[in-house]
Design an enzyme around this catalytic site. Structure first.
Site, PDB file in Angstrom:
ATOM      1  N   CYS A 248      14.157  -7.179  -0.166  1.00  0.00           N
ATOM      2  CA  CYS A 248      15.162  -7.284   0.901  1.00  0.00           C
ATOM      3  C   CYS A 248      16.581  -7.078   0.352  1.00  0.00           C
ATOM      4  CB  CYS A 248      15.008  -8.612   1.632  1.00  0.00           C
ATOM      5  SG  CYS A 248      15.680  -8.594   3.310  1.00  0.00           S
ATOM      6  N   HIS A 333       9.246  -8.436   3.426  1.00  0.00           N
ATOM      7  CA  HIS A 333       8.809  -9.669   2.774  1.00  0.00           C
ATOM      8  C   HIS A 333       7.303  -9.649   2.563  1.00  0.00           C
ATOM      9  CE1 HIS A 333      12.497 -12.299   3.242  1.00  0.00           C
ATOM     10  NE2 HIS A 333      12.823 -11.220   3.929  1.00  0.00           N
ATOM     11  N   GLU A 335       5.458 -11.760   1.043  1.00  0.00           N
ATOM     12  CA  GLU A 335       4.827 -13.087   1.114  1.00  0.00           C
ATOM     13  C   GLU A 335       4.583 -13.507   2.550  1.00  0.00           C
ATOM     14  OE1 GLU A 335       8.398 -14.466   2.861  1.00  0.00           O
ATOM     15  OE2 GLU A 335       8.014 -12.875   1.435  1.00  0.00           O
TER      16      GLU A 335
END
Length: 357
Positions: A248, A333, A335
């Site tokens: 990011c 992202h 995760e």
């Protein structure tokens, strides 16, 4: 108490103000996630913004400490449809109403968030204010004229170094620069078997390299990457010394470090349903995202970076890789808390780079 959200172009949306909500100003953005309101509220990447949830039913499973993504919410306001006052979930520790009140997050509910979202999609993200009905025009104008802070990274980064240990033998040691990292990212990396030393955002390259880590992680975070040139300069010093993985904001800062440019998007990507094409695998993954800036693909010409991922919806750059150094990054992202887990393979790639594979 009745209240309203007023955007800087004059458009206005009415609702109910949660008791104790203060007048506030911030950039108004929306997220399309259907769950994870607490994760969104405490994601540091929303720092300085008034967050609008497109999904209408908010608060129905309460809140819990385990879902916190940072030490506190950094949003400037919360705009939602229905605010549930009777949550029902075995993990719930307190209601969202109590959480917002104790965290002093201004909240406007019973709002037509679909109308807000459609307007932002057409006109772009913009500054807005949340005020009670009857607020004098002069007071609204003064609030709208308030300068928003620029260096948001300094507001959200960890104030001190801390270490996340692991019991796994021969575990890699990762130095993580915290630009506003979500706890779930660190927890996933740690759970996969890595010792992590988490460092404040403005840690120098010399201090990072003195730890002799196996790899360096550049985290997500809020704001315009061009507002932190000091961090870009330190990343340039670390390039080529250790494997680097950026997510990011970390992805955008890596791009700037190698001579590329970034730009502000019209309304950004914020949600758990963004399709990303992996150009190397020729596969599409569903990703969770939260960013208002992107890397300019035209600016990559002449740099040592190549595009590895693109957004299926608008062709924006979603991933980069260095042509000769063990450096790569993604805009989204992997995760994903909450969100899909299509992209956990990226951590495997980071592990491989740290092993010299």
């Amino acid at each position: 108490m009745r209240g309203k959200l007023i955007l800087e172009d004059g458009s206005s949306y009415t609702g109910e103000l949660l008791d104790g909500s203060a007048k506030t100003v911030g950039e108004v953005v929306f997220t399309t996630t259907m769950t994870g309101y607490q994760e969104s509220l405490t994601d540091p990447s929303f720092c300085g913004q008034i967050l609008t949830m497109t999904y209408p039913l908010i608060g129905n499973y309460g809140t819990a400490e385990k879902f916190m993504q940072s030490r506190r919410p950094f949003v400037r306001g919360f705009v939602i449809g229905e605010l549930c006052d009777a949550p029902n979930n075995w993990q719930s520790e307190k209601s969202l109403i109590d959480f917002l009140t104790q965290s002093k997050v201004p909240c406007l509910y019973n709002v037509d968030t679909r109308a807000v979202t459609r307007h932002i999609r057409a006109a772009g993200s913009m500054k807005g204010v949340i005020v009670p009905d009857g607020t004098e025009p002069d007071e609204i104008a003064a609030l709208q004229a308030e300068e928003l802070p620029r260096d948001l990274v300094a507001m959200v980064t960890t104030p001190e170094v801390y270490i996340m240990e692991t019991d796994q033998e021969d575990a890699p040691h990762i130095a993580a620069l915290d630009f506003g990292v979500k706890r779930s990212i660190l927890e996933n990396i740690n759970r996969l078997g890595a010792k992590i030393t988490v460092l404040p955002a403005y840690t120098s390259a010399e201090e990072v390299l003195a730890l002799n880590p196996d790899g360096i992680f550049l985290s997500n975070g809020p704001g315009d990457p061009q507002d932190v040139p000091e961090i870009v300069a330190e990343i340039q010093k670390m390039a080529g010394k250790k494997p680097i993985f950026g997510i990011c904001l970390g992805h955008q800062l890596l791009a700037l470090a190698f001579g590329a440019k970034t730009y502000k998007m019209k309304f950004g990507h914020r949600g758990g349903n963004q399709p990303v094409k992996n150009l190397r695998m020729n596969r599409v993954h569903i990703s969770a995202q939260n960013h208002g800036y992107a890397v300019d693909p035209a600016s990559l010409e002449g740099t040592p970076l190549v595009i590895t991922h693109t957004n299926v919806n608008d062709d924006t750059v979603e991933g980069l890789r260095h042509t000769s150094l063990p450096i790569f990054s993604v805009q989204y992202h992997p995760e994903a808390a909450p969100g899909p887990d299509d992209n956990m393979y990226l951590f495997d790639e980071f592990w491989a780079l740290m092993k010299g594979e």
